[in-house]
Enzyme design. Structure first.
Site, PDB file in Angstrom:
ATOM      1  N   HIS A  55       0.601  -1.537  -0.057  1.00  0.00           N
ATOM      2  CA  HIS A  55      -0.123   0.356  -0.087  1.00  0.00           C
ATOM      3  C   HIS A  55       0.960   1.647  -0.004  1.00  0.00           C
ATOM      4  CE1 HIS A  55      -3.714  -2.026   0.989  1.00  0.00           C
ATOM      5  NE2 HIS A  55      -3.111  -2.708   1.087  1.00  0.00           N
ATOM      6  N   ASN A  65     -10.414  -2.949   2.296  1.00  0.00           N
ATOM      7  CA  ASN A  65     -10.506  -2.353   1.146  1.00  0.00           C
ATOM      8  C   ASN A  65     -11.062  -2.927   0.219  1.00  0.00           C
ATOM      9  OD1 ASN A  65      -7.467  -3.351   1.045  1.00  0.00           O
ATOM     10  ND2 ASN A  65      -7.132  -5.581   0.923  1.00  0.00           N
TER      11      ASN A  65
HETATM   12 FE1  HDE Z   1      -2.202  -4.846   5.580  1.00  0.00          FE
HETATM   13  N1  HDE Z   1      -0.151  -4.260   6.071  1.00  0.00           N
HETATM   14  N2  HDE Z   1      -1.388  -6.788   6.077  1.00  0.00           N
HETATM   15  N3  HDE Z   1      -3.984  -5.919   4.623  1.00  0.00           N
HETATM   16  N4  HDE Z   1      -2.889  -3.008   4.795  1.00  0.00           N
HETATM   17  C1  HDE Z   1      -0.530  -2.673   6.038  1.00  0.00           C
HETATM   18  O1  HDE Z   1       0.497  -1.416   7.436  1.00  0.00           O
HETATM   19  C2  HDE Z   1      -0.888  -7.180   6.549  1.00  0.00           C
HETATM   20  C3  HDE Z   1      -4.824  -7.298   5.037  1.00  0.00           C
HETATM   21  C4  HDE Z   1      -4.277  -2.444   4.608  1.00  0.00           C
HETATM   22  O2  HDE Z   1      -2.744   3.621   4.078  1.00  0.00           O
HETATM   23  C5  HDE Z   1       1.240  -2.236   6.281  1.00  0.00           C
HETATM   24  O3  HDE Z   1       0.822   0.719   7.798  1.00  0.00           O
HETATM   25  C6  HDE Z   1      -0.719  -8.157   6.946  1.00  0.00           C
HETATM   26  C7  HDE Z   1      -6.157  -6.741   4.510  1.00  0.00           C
HETATM   27  C8  HDE Z   1      -4.215  -0.903   4.163  1.00  0.00           C
HETATM   28  O4  HDE Z   1      -1.478   3.161   5.730  1.00  0.00           O
HETATM   29  C9  HDE Z   1       1.476  -3.697   7.228  1.00  0.00           C
HETATM   30  C10 HDE Z   1      -2.299  -8.716   6.625  1.00  0.00           C
HETATM   31  C11 HDE Z   1      -5.872  -5.765   4.775  1.00  0.00           C
HETATM   32  C12 HDE Z   1      -2.940  -1.033   4.134  1.00  0.00           C
HETATM   33  C13 HDE Z   1       0.623  -4.875   6.147  1.00  0.00           C
HETATM   34  C14 HDE Z   1      -2.294  -7.906   5.619  1.00  0.00           C
HETATM   35  C15 HDE Z   1      -5.209  -5.483   4.659  1.00  0.00           C
HETATM   36  C16 HDE Z   1      -2.324  -2.609   4.542  1.00  0.00           C
HETATM   37  C17 HDE Z   1       2.188  -1.958   5.663  1.00  0.00           C
HETATM   38  C18 HDE Z   1      -1.744 -10.404   6.621  1.00  0.00           C
HETATM   39  C19 HDE Z   1      -8.196  -5.371   4.029  1.00  0.00           C
HETATM   40  C20 HDE Z   1      -2.339   0.706   4.093  1.00  0.00           C
HETATM   41  C21 HDE Z   1       2.286   0.017   6.046  1.00  0.00           C
HETATM   42  C22 HDE Z   1      -2.629 -10.434   7.859  1.00  0.00           C
HETATM   43  C23 HDE Z   1      -8.513  -6.008   4.726  1.00  0.00           C
HETATM   44  C24 HDE Z   1      -3.068   1.512   5.373  1.00  0.00           C
HETATM   45  C25 HDE Z   1       1.237  -0.323   7.549  1.00  0.00           C
HETATM   46  C26 HDE Z   1      -2.227   2.779   4.772  1.00  0.00           C
HETATM   47  C27 HDE Z   1      -0.944  -2.046   5.369  1.00  0.00           C
HETATM   48  C28 HDE Z   1       0.614  -5.899   6.940  1.00  0.00           C
HETATM   49  C29 HDE Z   1      -3.543  -8.278   5.020  1.00  0.00           C
HETATM   50  C30 HDE Z   1      -5.526  -3.055   4.386  1.00  0.00           C
HETATM   51  C31 HDE Z   1       2.694  -4.450   6.646  1.00  0.00           C
HETATM   52  C32 HDE Z   1       0.505  -9.595   8.042  1.00  0.00           C
HETATM   53  C33 HDE Z   1      -6.889  -8.788   4.829  1.00  0.00           C
HETATM   54  C34 HDE Z   1      -5.568  -1.150   3.320  1.00  0.00           C
HETATM   55  O5  HDE Z   1       1.124  -3.694   8.260  1.00  0.00           O
END
Ligand code: HDE
Length: 688
Positions: free
Chosen positions: A75, A148
């Site tokens: 993202h 999402n």
């Molecule tokens: Fe994320 N995800 N994600 N994700 N995600 C990040 O956090 C992660 C997942 C989502 O505008 C990171 O600050 C893991 C699902 C958004 O700043 C990180 C898993 C969904 C954003 C991270 C998921 C998301 C992130 C990277 C699996 C939708 C952007 C930077 C368990 C429901 C937020 C940060 C923004 C960002 C980890 C899966 C949505 C690395 C480990 C499912 C919208 O922490």
């Protein structure tokens, strides 16, 4: 004790530096020292060498060398905006969360929408999931819904996330492709992970190429809990866009990325400045344990959704984004979301993806923002008071005053700092847990195809064709034939006609169906809520009509189109042979927004060509003008025109192809006919 009256008086904030002679503020170092020359380094003599005592240079360069922070690992490319959340329907029967029980109250909110795979500088219209992250600064702490624009996810367990993302990102040996899933590694991982199949249907649909970030649905994805006095209900969160849903065609997305890689962020920036605020309704699907126990799928499985036909979405509030950020870095780049940020009254389910996320988000901020005090950055700081004994660390801005930095202590309510509050403090849902420690996936997560089928069969024919085309495109970029074959073998478990169309498009014979742990429920019901075309926007509001003009274009027709768009709260963009504009039939001058080569029709939702006879001939000689109309035709857009435009249509080879999606505008009635068509957005009946 010190007698404060004897302390010297300190100047508060300091006297302003003298302004420059022409009225500007005086430039200073970060240390506050006024700078006399910002063009030349201190030198010994006019030709050097440079002298290191030039502290203003040293500080300027030092800061510049350090002005980047790591981009988000996923993202990375996102766009932020600010506004408020307002509750319209009270949920006090099921939750203690004040934010869901105080109707009419407006609470500050921040939102960041992003793509997932691309770097910070990647184009906006990559085919990709859009992150939909909302931070509401409630009186009981920040509430982050980090969702999402797709209601399900690829994988069922957080441990697979790094592999999924590595596979989607540029391949490590070559460093490409950027912001694309159309490559071997991605489809290799996908084809070996059947749990991804439901999400594959969504990402291959037009949902991943939205026309505007304002025209998308958002989803909390996981099942959360609503908590009241120790009782729990389950909840899924939905965001419904005020302006309805709309996507572009793939062929447009490819061209938009070249014509305007900032298409989505420009749209948000301009819409907010023009007062057409991005807005969504917050909806909830609330259900109890009984429903969860009887539902065909496991509500803890993030690759499954609950059809709106089974549990209708109840609208309970609205999110209005009415302000652009003041500084992109300070806000959009530094905002830190975390799924674990919930106020009392909202809780977590045992979804293994959600629980993995609750760990990951805090961890990632440490790396990106450089220390444990990122909540002190204004965009992250709760708007309600915060009191605790956490102290020190990099860039600590909110340091506790007083003697006590621990508790229990005996310093009393004045000096002793805060204490836990069993009455109003956050309470976790009390659930009994009992189980053997084992690395295992629940059997109830094993049906990977039925809801993929449900999504596919719920789409219109046009939407289904787009899914087939997207799969053919993506898989045609996969060089290893065995990966393509395995993918098509999964499609056979979803819908055979889909598998056949994709196999044909790839020029391969139909493989056997992949082995399935659980057989597809071929009788699964359609859900109309899953189709964008079955749920069109109410009007053309907030969309843009691109009007191509030339010297001598008819002023009356142009004005009629403009005033009709204004009535419909839609926008107009003028495209002319030069950006200097044209003189119209009545002698008035019309400024242009774009010159013909800079404003291709892919940027607009519908087009008009209003040209005099002479102007039409000029346009007919311009290749980008021909592309303008032939692309609009191919993308099934509604087209308004006058007699002068016919020379251009002829030159573009469209003369014999003008169907009911074309309207010749002359009188007010014909302008109305044209505009009546527009809320359908496209003339889908146009032949291929
Ligand atoms: Fe994320 N995800 N994600 N994700 N995600 C990040 O956090 C992660 C997942 C989502 O505008 C990171 O600050 C893991 C699902 C958004 O700043 C990180 C898993 C969904 C954003 C991270 C998921 C998301 C992130 C990277 C699996 C939708 C952007 C930077 C368990 C429901 C937020 C940060 C923004 C960002 C980890 C899966 C949505 C690395 C480990 C499912 C919208 O922490």
């Amino acid at each position: 004790m010190t007698d404060s009256t004897k302390l010297p008086k300190l100047s508060k904030g300091g006297a302003p530096h003298q302004t420059t002679e022409d009225g500007y503020k005086t430039l200073t170092t970060k240390n506050g020292t006024p700078v006399s020359d910002n063009q030349n380094h201190l030198k010994a003599g006019s030709r050097g060498p440079m002298l290191t005592e030039d502290f203003a240079f040293r500080e300027k360069m030092f800061h510049f060398d350090h002005e980047r922070i790591p981009e988000r690992v996923v993202h990375a490319r996102g766009y932020g905006m600010k506004g408020y959340f307002e509750l319209t329907d009270d949920l006090s029967d099921v939750t203690d969360a004040k934010i869901l029980t105080e109707t009419g109250k407006k609470t500050e909110a921040f939102m960041r929408i992003s793509t997932v795979a691309g770097n910070k500088g990647s184009p906006d219209l990559a085919r990709d999931v859009r992150g939909f992250a909302v931070k509401i600064y409630t009186d009981e702490g920040n509430w982050d819904i980090v969702g999402n624009n797709i209601p399900v996810f690829f994988i069922q367990d957080a441990i697979k996330f790094p592999d999924l993302i590595h596979a989607a990102k540029p391949e490590p040996d070559r460093g490409f492709p950027q912001a694309q899933t159309a490559h071997d590694n991605f489809w290799d991982f996908i084809s070996l992970s059947p749990e991804t199949m439901h999400m594959v249907m969504w990402i291959m649909s037009d949902r991943t190429i939205p026309r505007s970030l304002r025209f998308m649905e958002g989803f909390g994805v996981h099942t959360f809990r609503l908590l009241k006095g120790g009782k729990s209900k389950f909840v899924k969160f939905h965001w419904k866009p005020k302006y309805g849903m709309q996507s572009v065609a793939w062929n447009e997305a490819v061209k938009i990325n070249g014509a305007d890689p900032d298409y989505h962020r420009r749209d948000i920036f301009n819409s907010i400045n023009d007062g057409a605020y991005p807005e969504w309704e917050l909806g909830v699907q609330i259900f109890d344990q009984d429903f969860a126990d009887n539902f065909e799928f496991d509500v803890l499985d993030p690759t499954k959704l609950i059809p709106e036909e089974d549990i209708p979405v109840r609208i309970i509030g609205r999110l209005v984004m009415n302000k652009n950020v003041d500084n992109f870095f300070a806000e959009t780049e530094q905002v830190a979301f975390c799924t674990a940020n919930v106020p009392p009254g909202i809780g977590f389910s045992n979804d293994p993806l959600l629980q993995g996320r609750n760990f990951s988000y805090l961890d990632t901020q440490l790396k990106r923002l450089g220390g444990p005090n990122f909540q002190h950055i204004p965009v992250n700081r709760p708007r309600c008071p915060m009191h605790n004994f956490q102290q020190d660390g990099h860039m600590a801005m909110e340091n506790p005053k007083g003697r006590a930095n621990y508790e229990p202590n005996s310093w009393g309510t004045e000096d002793g700092g805060p204490r836990e509050n069993p009455k109003s403090g956050y309470k976790f849902f009390e659930q009994s847990t009992d189980g053997t420690a084992q690395k295992i996936r629940p059997e109830s997560f094993a049906d990977h195809y039925s809801q993929a089928r449900q999504f596919y069969i719920s789409q219109t024919k046009v939407e289904q064709t787009h899914i087939q085309d997207a799969l053919c495109f993506e898989l045609s970029k996969v060089k290893k034939a065995a990966i393509r074959e395995l993918m098509v073998s999964h499609l056979r478990n979803i819908e055979d006609s889909l598998a056949k169309a994709v196999a044909k498009g790839l020029g391969m014979s139909l493989p056997k169906a992949a082995k399935a742990a659980v057989k597809t429920n071929m009788d699964i019901k359609k859900s109309d809520a899953l189709s964008m075309h079955k749920n069109p926007p109410e009007s053309f509001a907030s969309r843009t009509l691109g009007i191509m003009v030339a010297e001598g274009s008819d002023a009356k027709r142009i004005n009629a189109l403009k005033s009709q768009m204004k009535k419909m709260k839609a926008n107009v963009a003028i495209i002319a042979p030069t950006v200097g504009g044209v003189e119209l039939s009545d002698g008035t001058h019309l400024d242009a927004d774009e010159q013909v080569g800079g404003g291709p029709s892919v940027l607009y939702d519908a087009i008009a060509v209003i040209a005099s006879d002479k102007g039409g001939n000029t346009l007919a000689d311009m290749p980008p003008a021909k592309d303008f109309v032939s692309d609009a035709h191919a993308h099934k857009k509604f087209i308004a025109y006058d007699a002068g435009a016919k020379a251009l249509f002829k030159a573009a080879g469209l003369s014999g192809m003008m169907d009911a999606g074309y309207t010749e505008v002359d009188t007010k009635a014909s302008v109305n006919d044209f505009s009546d068509n527009l809320s359908a957005l496209r003339f889908w009946a146009r032949a291929k």
